[in-house]
Design an enzyme around this catalytic site. Structure first.
Site, short mmCIF file in Angstrom:
data_model
loop_
_atom_site.label_atom_id
_atom_site.label_comp_id
_atom_site.label_asym_id
_atom_site.label_seq_id
_atom_site.Cartn_x
_atom_site.Cartn_y
_atom_site.Cartn_z
N ALA A 208 -3.29 9.01 -1.00
CA ALA A 208 -3.40 9.96 -2.11
C ALA A 208 -2.10 10.18 -2.86
CB ALA A 208 -3.92 11.30 -1.59
N GLY A 211 -1.61 12.86 -5.63
CA GLY A 211 -2.96 13.34 -5.86
C GLY A 211 -3.53 13.19 -7.24
N ASP A 262 -0.13 9.81 10.67
CA ASP A 262 1.02 9.24 11.35
C ASP A 262 1.12 7.76 10.99
OD1 ASP A 262 3.09 8.58 13.01
OD2 ASP A 262 1.99 8.91 14.87
N ASP A 283 -6.04 3.37 -2.84
CA ASP A 283 -5.10 3.05 -3.93
C ASP A 283 -3.82 2.61 -3.25
OD1 ASP A 283 -3.77 2.86 -6.32
OD2 ASP A 283 -3.51 5.02 -6.58
N CYS A 336 -2.00 -1.05 -8.57
CA CYS A 336 -1.40 -1.16 -9.90
C CYS A 336 -0.50 -2.40 -9.90
CB CYS A 336 -0.63 0.09 -10.27
SG CYS A 336 0.52 0.69 -9.01
#
Length: 395
Positions: A208, A211, A262, A283, A336
């Site tokens: 994330a 976010g 972890d 992602d 990306c």
């Protein structure tokens, strides 16, 4: 500062940026901010001019230059007005000597050229990026926000997307302060749309970070509190997740749960979610080749060895993400990045390792089909570059 002194300041900064890129230190923006914090005498015009010189030199050189002077001379040899400022005056760089060469120009490091997807328009990778916004459906509609930002234009294909000119100070606007909009590249918005989340689902954003995509998923899961479902933002870096809390509060997405994992033992922390999740978004950490418009110095940090490590890490994350999905659930993978190894190759390898999974078409009016997924590029789609795919677990 005189114009010549600004050139020397840019050279000094480029020296620091080159060393930092080589040694894995702070990013250029951080170094520039630190530089001017220590030099209060530099006015706003000085700071803007020096910054422009620095980024013009960075964008021009695909390979990491040896020195800041070499980076700036490469630019000067193409711009006589810059070359004239190497005049040896007080606080100015020494004149360019006959035969002195600068950094070579280029868009993509030579070693990386053959690794990029064939469909990538390389001349567009370093253009100036606009400021893209996502209207936050938890608080507003595009129709209500558009009059508040008269410089914004709709982004074709994105019902909540608005685009502002490069450098627009959106965080000074009431629409941003009130949580009506989030800064989010169009490519990231399309990836969130590809997840197809709905109220009532259990959804995990597994990498994330701060976010951005989590908030887009939250907006898609909006509605009556009882019907929102469960949305978990997970990451292994505490400082990244900490940045989500104030963003979620501003956006009215306080139902997001966070989970600190972890590193290297993520599966253990996710055990309670095994076979329970409707959608997992991965992602993944990547080379960032699709974000060079915003981070051109990233070219100077990437090495073959680092790319190897990233590809291995992406595969590892996919492997511990897969068991989280309930039968019929969707795993959305995104990077990306525009290298074949991080995109099409990564998904082909996953499907070869995991029986019972299939790639399914993604019905979006952007990008191009690329192997089992889709490819977005700045030249074709006007967004950052991304590869993404949606994989379905068998029932």
């Amino acid at each position: 500062m005189t114009p010549s002194a600004r050139i020397q300041a840019a050279i000094d900064l480029l020296d620091a940026i080159i060393a930092s890129a080589r040694d894995g230190g702070p990013a250029a923006d951080t170094l520039i901010a630190r530089y001017f914090k220590e030099r209060r005498y530099a006015g706003s015009r000085d700071r803007r001019a020096v910054r422009d010189h620095v980024y013009d030199a960075i964008r021009r050189a695909a390979e990491r230059p040896e020195t800041g002077r070499a980076a700036m001379i490469g630019l000067a040899l193409e711009r006589p007005e810059v070359a004239a400022l190497f005049d040896g005056s007080t606080h100015a760089p020494l004149p360019i000597e006959p035969g002195e060469t600068g950094a070579a120009a280029g868009a993509v490091p030579g070693w990386l050229q053959p690794l990029l997807a064939e469909k990538v328009e390389q001349d567009a990778l370093l253009g100036r990026a606009p400021v893209d916004l996502r209207v936050n459906r938890l608080k507003a509609t595009l129709e209500a926000v558009a009059p508040l930002l008269p410089d914004a234009v709709p982004i074709a294909g994105l019902p909540d997307g608005l685009r502002l000119p490069e450098g627009f100070p959106v965080e000074q606007q009431a629409a941003w302060k009130d949580g009506l909009v989030e800064v989010q590249d169009a490519g990231s918005q399309w990836i969130a749309a590809a997840c197809g989340v709905q109220p009532g689902m259990t959804v995990v954003d597994l990498c994330a970070g701060a976010g951005g995509k989590t908030l887009a998923l939250a907006a898609a899961m909006g509605g009556p509190v009882a019907g929102r479902g469960t949305l978990i933002a997970a990451d292994t870096i505490r400082s990244r997740l900490a940045r989500l809390e104030p963003r979620a509060a501003r956006a009215g997405a306080t139902f997001i749960e966070t989970m600190l994992l972890d590193q290297s033992h993520e599966a253990r922390g996710l055990e309670s979610l095994k076979a329970q999740v409707d959608v997992v978004l991965v992602d993944a950490p990547c080379s960032g080749t699709g974000t060079w418009r915003r981070n051109p110095e990233a070219r100077w940090r990437l090495t073959p060895a680092r790319l190897d490590r990233l590809v291995a890490e992406q595969a590892r994350i996919l492997d511990f993400a897969a068991p989280l999905l309930a039968p019929g659930g969707a795993l959305v993978y995104a990077t990306c990045a525009l290298t074949e190894r991080e995109g099409r190759g990564q998904i082909d390898a996953f499907l070869a390792r995991h029986a019972g999974w299939t790639a399914e078409p993604i019905d979006l009016p952007v990008g191009r089909a690329h192997g089992a997924g889709r490819l977005l590029t700045p030249g074709h789609d006007g967004s950052d570059g991304f590869f993404f795919a949606r994989l379905r677990r068998g029932a």
